[in-house]
Motif scaffolding. Structure first.
Motif, PDB file in Angstrom:
ATOM      1  N   VAL A  29     -11.236   8.386 -10.741  1.00  0.00           N
ATOM      2  CA  VAL A  29     -12.195   7.468 -10.656  1.00  0.00           C
ATOM      3  C   VAL A  29     -12.092   6.829  -8.860  1.00  0.00           C
ATOM      4  CG1 VAL A  29     -12.906   5.000 -11.086  1.00  0.00           C
ATOM      5  CG2 VAL A  29     -12.176   6.734 -12.783  1.00  0.00           C
ATOM      6  N   ARG A  30     -13.244   6.561  -8.391  1.00  0.00           N
ATOM      7  CA  ARG A  30     -13.354   6.194  -6.861  1.00  0.00           C
ATOM      8  C   ARG A  30     -13.313   4.822  -7.455  1.00  0.00           C
ATOM      9  NH1 ARG A  30     -12.953   7.981  -2.419  1.00  0.00           N
ATOM     10  NH2 ARG A  30     -13.357  10.294  -3.505  1.00  0.00           N
ATOM     11  N   ILE A  31     -12.107   3.523  -6.729  1.00  0.00           N
ATOM     12  CA  ILE A  31     -12.160   2.512  -6.724  1.00  0.00           C
ATOM     13  C   ILE A  31     -13.483   1.739  -6.167  1.00  0.00           C
ATOM     14  CG2 ILE A  31     -10.576   0.870  -5.812  1.00  0.00           C
ATOM     15  CD1 ILE A  31     -10.209   1.765  -8.747  1.00  0.00           C
ATOM     16  N   PHE A  79      -6.163  -6.550  -4.579  1.00  0.00           N
ATOM     17  CA  PHE A  79      -6.093  -5.899  -5.999  1.00  0.00           C
ATOM     18  C   PHE A  79      -5.257  -4.498  -6.077  1.00  0.00           C
ATOM     19  CE2 PHE A  79      -8.368  -9.583  -7.224  1.00  0.00           C
ATOM     20  CZ  PHE A  79      -7.691 -10.683  -8.263  1.00  0.00           C
ATOM     21  N   PHE A  80      -6.852  -4.144  -6.084  1.00  0.00           N
ATOM     22  CA  PHE A  80      -6.315  -2.755  -6.073  1.00  0.00           C
ATOM     23  C   PHE A  80      -6.265  -1.846  -4.556  1.00  0.00           C
ATOM     24  CE2 PHE A  80      -9.838  -2.934  -9.061  1.00  0.00           C
ATOM     25  CZ  PHE A  80      -9.179  -1.782  -9.877  1.00  0.00           C
ATOM     26  N   ASP A  81      -6.816  -1.976  -3.590  1.00  0.00           N
ATOM     27  CA  ASP A  81      -6.620  -1.843  -1.829  1.00  0.00           C
ATOM     28  C   ASP A  81      -6.791  -0.347  -1.610  1.00  0.00           C
ATOM     29  OD1 ASP A  81      -5.549  -1.583   0.167  1.00  0.00           O
ATOM     30  OD2 ASP A  81      -3.452  -1.451   0.355  1.00  0.00           O
ATOM     31  N   ALA A  82      -8.414  -0.578  -1.901  1.00  0.00           N
ATOM     32  CA  ALA A  82      -8.712   0.651  -2.058  1.00  0.00           C
ATOM     33  C   ALA A  82      -8.959   1.505  -0.849  1.00  0.00           C
ATOM     34  CB  ALA A  82     -10.476   0.586  -3.014  1.00  0.00           C
ATOM     35  N   GLU A  83      -8.583   1.153  -0.163  1.00  0.00           N
ATOM     36  CA  GLU A  83      -8.391   2.101   1.075  1.00  0.00           C
ATOM     37  C   GLU A  83      -6.958   2.904   1.082  1.00  0.00           C
ATOM     38  OE1 GLU A  83      -8.623   1.265   6.250  1.00  0.00           O
ATOM     39  OE2 GLU A  83      -8.883   0.293   5.184  1.00  0.00           O
ATOM     40  N   LYS A  84      -6.311   1.900   1.380  1.00  0.00           N
ATOM     41  CA  LYS A  84      -4.674   2.733   1.007  1.00  0.00           C
ATOM     42  C   LYS A  84      -4.758   3.641  -0.156  1.00  0.00           C
ATOM     43  CE  LYS A  84       0.328   1.703   1.971  1.00  0.00           C
ATOM     44  NZ  LYS A  84       0.941   0.850   1.482  1.00  0.00           N
ATOM     45  N   ASP A 100      -1.251  10.236 -18.111  1.00  0.00           N
ATOM     46  CA  ASP A 100      -0.875   9.315 -17.320  1.00  0.00           C
ATOM     47  C   ASP A 100      -1.884   8.702 -16.384  1.00  0.00           C
ATOM     48  OD1 ASP A 100       2.278   9.797 -17.895  1.00  0.00           O
ATOM     49  OD2 ASP A 100       1.956  11.687 -16.635  1.00  0.00           O
ATOM     50  N   LEU A 101      -1.778   7.120 -16.249  1.00  0.00           N
ATOM     51  CA  LEU A 101      -2.620   6.628 -16.100  1.00  0.00           C
ATOM     52  C   LEU A 101      -1.849   5.817 -14.322  1.00  0.00           C
ATOM     53  CD1 LEU A 101      -5.231   4.977 -15.675  1.00  0.00           C
ATOM     54  CD2 LEU A 101      -4.490   2.827 -16.491  1.00  0.00           C
ATOM     55  N   THR A 102      -2.456   6.709 -13.671  1.00  0.00           N
ATOM     56  CA  THR A 102      -1.675   5.943 -11.996  1.00  0.00           C
ATOM     57  C   THR A 102      -3.389   4.704 -11.091  1.00  0.00           C
ATOM     58  OG1 THR A 102      -0.525   8.317 -12.161  1.00  0.00           O
ATOM     59  CG2 THR A 102      -1.096   6.366  -9.854  1.00  0.00           C
ATOM     60  N   ILE A 103      -2.855   3.513 -11.011  1.00  0.00           N
ATOM     61  CA  ILE A 103      -3.373   2.661 -10.703  1.00  0.00           C
ATOM     62  C   ILE A 103      -2.333   2.757  -8.578  1.00  0.00           C
ATOM     63  CG2 ILE A 103      -4.102   0.415 -10.199  1.00  0.00           C
ATOM     64  CD1 ILE A 103      -4.688   0.602 -12.780  1.00  0.00           C
ATOM     65  N   LYS A 104      -2.742   2.368  -7.733  1.00  0.00           N
ATOM     66  CA  LYS A 104      -2.445   2.593  -6.836  1.00  0.00           C
ATOM     67  C   LYS A 104      -0.933   3.111  -6.468  1.00  0.00           C
ATOM     68  CE  LYS A 104      -1.891  -1.745  -4.901  1.00  0.00           C
ATOM     69  NZ  LYS A 104      -1.959  -3.444  -4.893  1.00  0.00           N
ATOM     70  N   ASP A 105      -0.125   2.596  -6.064  1.00  0.00           N
ATOM     71  CA  ASP A 105       1.707   3.895  -6.082  1.00  0.00           C
ATOM     72  C   ASP A 105       2.604   3.687  -7.955  1.00  0.00           C
ATOM     73  OD1 ASP A 105       2.349   1.408  -5.911  1.00  0.00           O
ATOM     74  OD2 ASP A 105       3.615   1.415  -4.432  1.00  0.00           O
TER      75      ASP A 105
END
Length: 206
Positions: free
Chosen positions: A79-81, A100-105, A129-134
């Motif tokens: 999914v593209r944040i 929040f999501f820090d979509a650039e990083k 496994d769900l990965t959000i950010k790191d």
């Protein structure tokens, strides 16, 4: 139609495997999620009194279904944040920021399945496994298999819909603001919603 098999722990070791349902076996193949007819979204309580709903307009994924041995079925979703849409541009901008999501990083939210089980009828629980950010954490999603059909263009499709609840703080999404009347601006609990239509690849269509 049962899509994922359920292990019978009480069955004798000598019990022969049940016959494979031909209709189920026919679903075997690789599928691509159709973003034009699918949605991945969320609902979160705002200011303690109402709900904010949003969705991610850009996502892609694949399903690998094994109708003869459903335990081998898998799902993968990216999914593209930056495609988040809650209907208010300023709010969307805040969500993709470092608060929040820090979509650039961290431009993607991903899900990779590790297990599936039948809960009863056409209801299933897919774990992965769900990965959000790191941060990567296990997640279970309850899904209903809506069936399969051939569309007007000759594409073989399958459909699923379901939801699950998460605590966003488990994935490092902790920003909040206190309200003068008590409570906080954004709930920690978030409901994730999935409505998936997937097209069978031409190479695996009958």
């Amino acid at each position: 139609m049962a899509l994922f098999g359920r292990k019978n722990n009480n069955a004798p070791a000598t019990t022969t495997a049940p016959a494979v349902d031909p209709a189920l076996a026919a679903l075997t193949g690789e599928y691509t999620i159709d973003p034009a007819h699918s949605s991945i979204g969320f609902t979160v309580r705002h200011a303690m009194v109402t709900n904010v709903r949003g969705s991610f307009g850009e996502h892609e994924g694949t399903l690998k279904l094994d109708g003869s041995d459903p335990a081998n079925s898998t799902a993968s979703i990216d999914v593209r944040i930056a495609s988040v849409d809650t209907g208010i541009a300023d709010r969307d901008g805040h969500l993709v920021s470092g608060d929040f999501f820090d979509a650039e990083k961290f431009p993607l939210m991903t899900f990779r399945s590790t297990q599936a089980e039948q809960l009863g009828g056409d209801t299933y629980r897919v774990t992965g496994d769900l990965t959000i950010k790191d941060v990567t954490r296990p997640l279970s999603i309850d899904l209903e298999f809506n069936g399969s059909a051939t569309d007007v263009y000759g594409n073989e499709r399958v459909g699923f819909e379901g939801s699950t609840n998460i605590l966003r703080s488990d994935w490092g999404l902790t920003w909040n603001a206190a309200l003068e009347t008590g409570g906080v601006m954004v709930s920690d609990k978030v409901k994730l919603n999935f409505d998936i239509s997937a097209i069978k690849s031409a190479a695996t269509q009958a």
